[in-house]
Design a protein around this motif. Sequence first.
Motif, PDB file in Angstrom:
ATOM      1  N   MET A 295       0.735  -1.107  -0.026  1.00 49.54           N
ATOM      2  CA  MET A 295       0.048  -0.121   0.154  1.00 49.54           C
ATOM      3  C   MET A 295       0.848   1.158   0.011  1.00 49.54           C
ATOM      4  O   MET A 295       0.479   2.246  -0.676  1.00 49.54           O
ATOM      5  N   THR A 322      -3.190  -0.886   5.831  1.00 47.65           N
ATOM      6  CA  THR A 322      -3.244  -2.577   5.135  1.00 47.65           C
ATOM      7  C   THR A 322      -3.984  -3.330   6.082  1.00 47.65           C
ATOM      8  O   THR A 322      -4.534  -4.182   5.668  1.00 47.65           O
ATOM      9  N   VAL A 325      -7.511  -3.001   6.334  1.00 45.24           N
ATOM     10  CA  VAL A 325      -8.289  -3.374   5.030  1.00 45.24           C
ATOM     11  C   VAL A 325      -8.382  -5.045   5.141  1.00 45.24           C
ATOM     12  O   VAL A 325      -9.144  -5.671   5.096  1.00 45.24           O
ATOM     13  N   LEU A 374     -15.448  -0.675   1.351  1.00 46.02           N
ATOM     14  CA  LEU A 374     -13.819  -0.856   0.812  1.00 46.02           C
ATOM     15  C   LEU A 374     -13.777  -0.272  -0.359  1.00 46.02           C
ATOM     16  O   LEU A 374     -12.505   0.113  -0.672  1.00 46.02           O
ATOM     17  N   THR A 375     -14.815  -0.505  -1.234  1.00 48.70           N
ATOM     18  CA  THR A 375     -14.563  -0.007  -2.592  1.00 48.70           C
ATOM     19  C   THR A 375     -14.472   1.508  -2.710  1.00 48.70           C
ATOM     20  O   THR A 375     -13.445   2.033  -3.421  1.00 48.70           O
ATOM     21  N   GLU A 378     -10.858   2.396  -1.392  1.00 46.63           N
ATOM     22  CA  GLU A 378      -9.924   1.878  -2.581  1.00 46.63           C
ATOM     23  C   GLU A 378      -9.720   3.005  -3.668  1.00 46.63           C
ATOM     24  O   GLU A 378      -8.671   3.247  -3.834  1.00 46.63           O
ATOM     25  N   GLU A 379     -10.863   3.351  -3.982  1.00 46.40           N
ATOM     26  CA  GLU A 379     -11.043   4.648  -4.737  1.00 46.40           C
ATOM     27  C   GLU A 379     -10.173   5.886  -4.511  1.00 46.40           C
ATOM     28  O   GLU A 379      -9.790   6.628  -4.995  1.00 46.40           O
ATOM     29  N   ILE A 383      -5.731   2.254  -4.280  1.00 44.97           N
ATOM     30  CA  ILE A 383      -5.074   1.297  -3.724  1.00 44.97           C
ATOM     31  C   ILE A 383      -5.771   0.086  -4.200  1.00 44.97           C
ATOM     32  O   ILE A 383      -7.019  -0.101  -4.826  1.00 44.97           O
ATOM     33  N   SER A 384      -4.891  -0.981  -4.602  1.00 42.80           N
ATOM     34  CA  SER A 384      -5.584  -2.402  -5.059  1.00 42.80           C
ATOM     35  C   SER A 384      -5.080  -3.475  -4.340  1.00 42.80           C
ATOM     36  O   SER A 384      -3.698  -4.061  -4.636  1.00 42.80           O
ATOM     37  N   PRO A 385      -5.906  -3.869  -3.060  1.00 43.43           N
ATOM     38  CA  PRO A 385      -4.962  -4.676  -2.026  1.00 43.43           C
ATOM     39  C   PRO A 385      -5.047  -6.243  -2.570  1.00 43.43           C
ATOM     40  O   PRO A 385      -5.773  -6.693  -3.324  1.00 43.43           O
ATOM     41  N   GLN A 388      -7.186  -8.812  -1.599  1.00 41.12           N
ATOM     42  CA  GLN A 388      -8.754  -8.991  -2.146  1.00 41.12           C
ATOM     43  C   GLN A 388      -8.522  -9.644  -3.269  1.00 41.12           C
ATOM     44  O   GLN A 388      -9.565 -10.434  -3.686  1.00 41.12           O
TER      45      GLN A 388
END
Length: 395
Positions: A295, A322, A325, A374-375, A378-379, A383-385, A388
């Motif tokens: 992240m 992190t 999430v 969470l969406t 993330e936006e 971030i793109s964990p 996920q």
Amino acid sequence: MGFMDKLRQLLTNYIDENEMILRATLSNSRDREKIQKLRIRPVLRKEALSYQAERFVGTKAYHENLSPEELPALITSALATDFRQLELTAQRHSLTVLVSKKGKLTIKEKETAEQKQAQDIDLSHNKQKQYILPQDEPVPFLVALGVQNAEGKVLKAKYDKFRQINRYLEFVRDILPNLPKEEGQLKIIDFGCGKSYLTFALYYYLKVMNGYDVVIAGLDLKADVIADCQALADKLEYDGLKFQVGDIGTYDNTDSVDMVVTLHACDTATDYAIAKAVQWKARVILSVPCCQHEMNRQLACEPLAPILRYGLIRERMAALMTDAVRANLLEECGYDTQILEFIDMEHTPKNILIRAVRKNQMKYHAGTKVREELTKLEEFLHISPKLQTLLEQVE
């Protein structure tokens, strides 16, 4: 006279008549996020009797010293605002107090036939902490790993490690009801076990101290470390403890695991371990993450730019976010998840433990409130964990 006034008067009478209160516990918290329990015990400070109040808030305990005269007000105030139950033992009386949801008190007082002696109570102010593993008798694996000497004395240079091991076992003790003995052999995998202080501790606690039929597999990439750990397990005759060289991401030697442990697995290795645990529908997951770089590399958020421009702050924020999430993703997968303090920050910066207990077999999916939240996050953070992505592939 109201019930609370009556209680205060009873306690004041004990104090005025020099009747020592030997122990008191206030429980059944009205708000467990605020406080869980309050314990009171007598102590001697400069040869004078006082009382120590120990408040349990989250994973921490806070202490306050009070004079005998201050005690009735503390107890009645705590019952009025924070608790619904009091159990108190004095030298000549025992007292139970219950508070209904409407605030009504029920007071049950009993006189004891014989006076209870104060010398039966430890009145030392600095009461020695009671650890799960003993400090004063040898534990075979602790002696072999150089934490204790042959007589069982914890070596000064290893005392922090001793505290860490016991703190870890406290977390394990809390989840034992989720690992019933009567359901057969317990299978555990410890990813990234390293020198395996905690792996040996887990085996000893479950097998030797609690009688579980347990098999633990310790997995690490370092062949020499694994060889040393296996040699020690063989020497101690821990037949249910096996070590092997292997990678978290590719490990596929089983399709059923009851508990997955991952301690200080670096960066996304923690995510691979958690995803494996979810895939196996593990009942319990214990994870102490380490080196959360993913992240940190991705973070791009204009409103937070004044904060993120400082490298140390960015690193710590990224690590905390992190783990938050990860906890939310586990909630989405049907786990009751907590983020807990592992050991004090002064001993290691890697002080967060994620503990997840499976509630049901709900699969990861995109339609929950957690997913919506969470969406948006993330936006916002761009971030793109990794976790996920891995969970989306779990069948």
